[in-house]
Motif scaffolding. Sequence first.
Motif, mmCIF file in Angstrom:
data_model
loop_
_atom_site.group_PDB
_atom_site.id
_atom_site.type_symbol
_atom_site.label_atom_id
_atom_site.label_comp_id
_atom_site.label_asym_id
_atom_site.label_seq_id
_atom_site.Cartn_x
_atom_site.Cartn_y
_atom_site.Cartn_z
ATOM 1 N N PRO A 41 0.828 -1.222 0.000
ATOM 2 C CA PRO A 41 0.000 0.000 0.000
ATOM 3 C C PRO A 41 0.855 1.261 0.000
ATOM 4 O O PRO A 41 2.003 1.262 0.440
ATOM 5 C CB PRO A 41 -0.803 -0.120 1.297
ATOM 6 N N PRO A 44 -0.724 3.903 5.157
ATOM 7 C CA PRO A 44 -1.366 3.018 6.139
ATOM 8 C C PRO A 44 -2.871 3.244 6.175
ATOM 9 O O PRO A 44 -3.343 4.361 5.979
ATOM 10 C CB PRO A 44 -0.703 3.421 7.462
ATOM 11 N N TRP A 45 -3.608 2.196 6.439
ATOM 12 C CA TRP A 45 -5.070 2.307 6.455
ATOM 13 C C TRP A 45 -5.561 2.928 7.755
ATOM 14 O O TRP A 45 -6.684 3.432 7.846
ATOM 15 C CB TRP A 45 -5.727 0.944 6.258
ATOM 16 N N THR A 46 -4.698 2.925 8.805
ATOM 17 C CA THR A 46 -5.065 3.515 10.084
ATOM 18 C C THR A 46 -3.815 4.039 10.778
ATOM 19 O O THR A 46 -2.698 3.596 10.488
ATOM 20 C CB THR A 46 -5.759 2.488 11.003
ATOM 21 N N THR A 47 -4.008 4.987 11.681
ATOM 22 C CA THR A 47 -2.922 5.477 12.517
ATOM 23 C C THR A 47 -3.269 5.308 13.996
ATOM 24 O O THR A 47 -2.542 5.781 14.866
ATOM 25 C CB THR A 47 -2.632 6.961 12.240
ATOM 26 N N GLU A 51 -5.477 -0.288 16.729
ATOM 27 C CA GLU A 51 -5.808 -0.907 15.448
ATOM 28 C C GLU A 51 -4.549 -1.393 14.737
ATOM 29 O O GLU A 51 -4.553 -2.433 14.078
ATOM 30 C CB GLU A 51 -6.574 0.091 14.572
ATOM 31 N N ASP A 55 -4.015 -5.360 13.832
ATOM 32 C CA ASP A 55 -3.876 -5.728 12.428
ATOM 33 C C ASP A 55 -2.569 -6.454 12.131
ATOM 34 O O ASP A 55 -2.479 -7.224 11.178
ATOM 35 C CB ASP A 55 -3.963 -4.469 11.558
ATOM 36 N N ARG A 200 2.053 -9.099 7.773
ATOM 37 C CA ARG A 200 1.983 -7.704 8.193
ATOM 38 C C ARG A 200 2.883 -7.483 9.419
ATOM 39 O O ARG A 200 2.627 -8.046 10.491
ATOM 40 C CB ARG A 200 0.542 -7.310 8.493
ATOM 41 N N HIS A 233 4.497 -6.830 4.277
ATOM 42 C CA HIS A 233 4.198 -5.410 4.255
ATOM 43 C C HIS A 233 4.617 -4.852 5.610
ATOM 44 O O HIS A 233 4.122 -5.283 6.656
ATOM 45 C CB HIS A 233 2.713 -5.159 4.017
ATOM 46 N N THR A 235 4.936 -1.701 8.177
ATOM 47 C CA THR A 235 4.448 -0.381 8.562
ATOM 48 C C THR A 235 5.317 0.144 9.691
ATOM 49 O O THR A 235 5.526 -0.545 10.691
ATOM 50 C CB THR A 235 2.984 -0.445 9.047
#
Length: 364
Positions: A41, A44-47, A51, A55, A200, A233, A235
């Motif tokens: 991606p 990130p889909w959230t900070t 969460e 994830d 992840r 992936h 993050t």
Amino acid sequence: MQTATLFDLPDIQTLQEAPTAAAPAKPKPKRKARTVHASVPLAPWTTVPDELIRDADWVVISSSGGKDSQAMLSYVVRRAKALGMLHKLVVVHADLGRAEWEGTRELAELQARLAGVRRFEVVTSGVDFLDRVEIRHGKLKAKAEAEALERGEDPAEAKVAPAWPSSAARWCTSGEKRGPIRTLYTRLTDELAHLGRPVRILACIGQRAAESDQRAKLAEVEIDRGASNGKRHVTTWRPIHAWSTRKVWREIARSRLPYHPAYDWGNRRLSCVFCVLGCNNDLVNGARRVPGLAAAYARTEVKVGADFKKGLSMAEIIRRAQALEKAEGPAARPPVGTAMAEHVGRAEATKYRNRQVTLYGLAA
């Protein structure tokens, strides 16, 4: 263990050695442009911290053994424990060999164990830092000479770029920490290959905005596209990015975890004994505590023909340390909690010191 004292060492002028012969220049193969796997991606889909932890398949906490990574460890463990996800946590320490303060790896492991993290990993580049500086110098010298010849100039007059790392060229971070830690990512990814999807990994780093203007510009959460690929992936999460120094020390006091004695000696930073980004006080302190290592850095300065730090040579650092030793005598460690007291108060520091003796049997 360093047993030499500053006065047992030869005078800095005796450290002169013949310059290292440069290796012949070799043509560099053209590098192919690196492409990032399409599954990685862009953002990130959230900070949201909880969460992010939920994830992730792995939560990897980088620990230098210093105060910031220690406070981060305590904070992340607390959140993961509340979520019932301590099993995801892995603490990794990039062992820098003789370049880092003695006992740092052992302290990082102790902190992880006392915090409740079961898995502790050690990674290393396998190359001594000072050897790497000399190797880098040889390559830079060969390049400068080859370019001078191409211009029809005398290669002996070629200007060679500094081999030491700097704020503008922090190759030590990528070579000694980031690269080796990625080897751990590979192993962790292989352990979960059965998932049938990219693993992840949430990489926790103890960088704070208050440390420098450069770090203030970093995002609290971002995708590490350089470390990510089709199998994993990654993050990056900087959990204490917005924290003040006082908040860091309050977290350490609350956690009861032991911190490195170099802080009580007066250091502001910890990891490498001699860091080009460290303040002058830290560097002189290191020369007083680890004089043999300071002498080794000074010898490398001579070999590569450049000061360890722009505007401040290791030779000068040693001279300042010797002057303090002569004026004050051998440096003695202040009581545990001395550094903490400056930020959270003497009463809180005294409670912390007493707990260290009671819980861990550490000397006061």
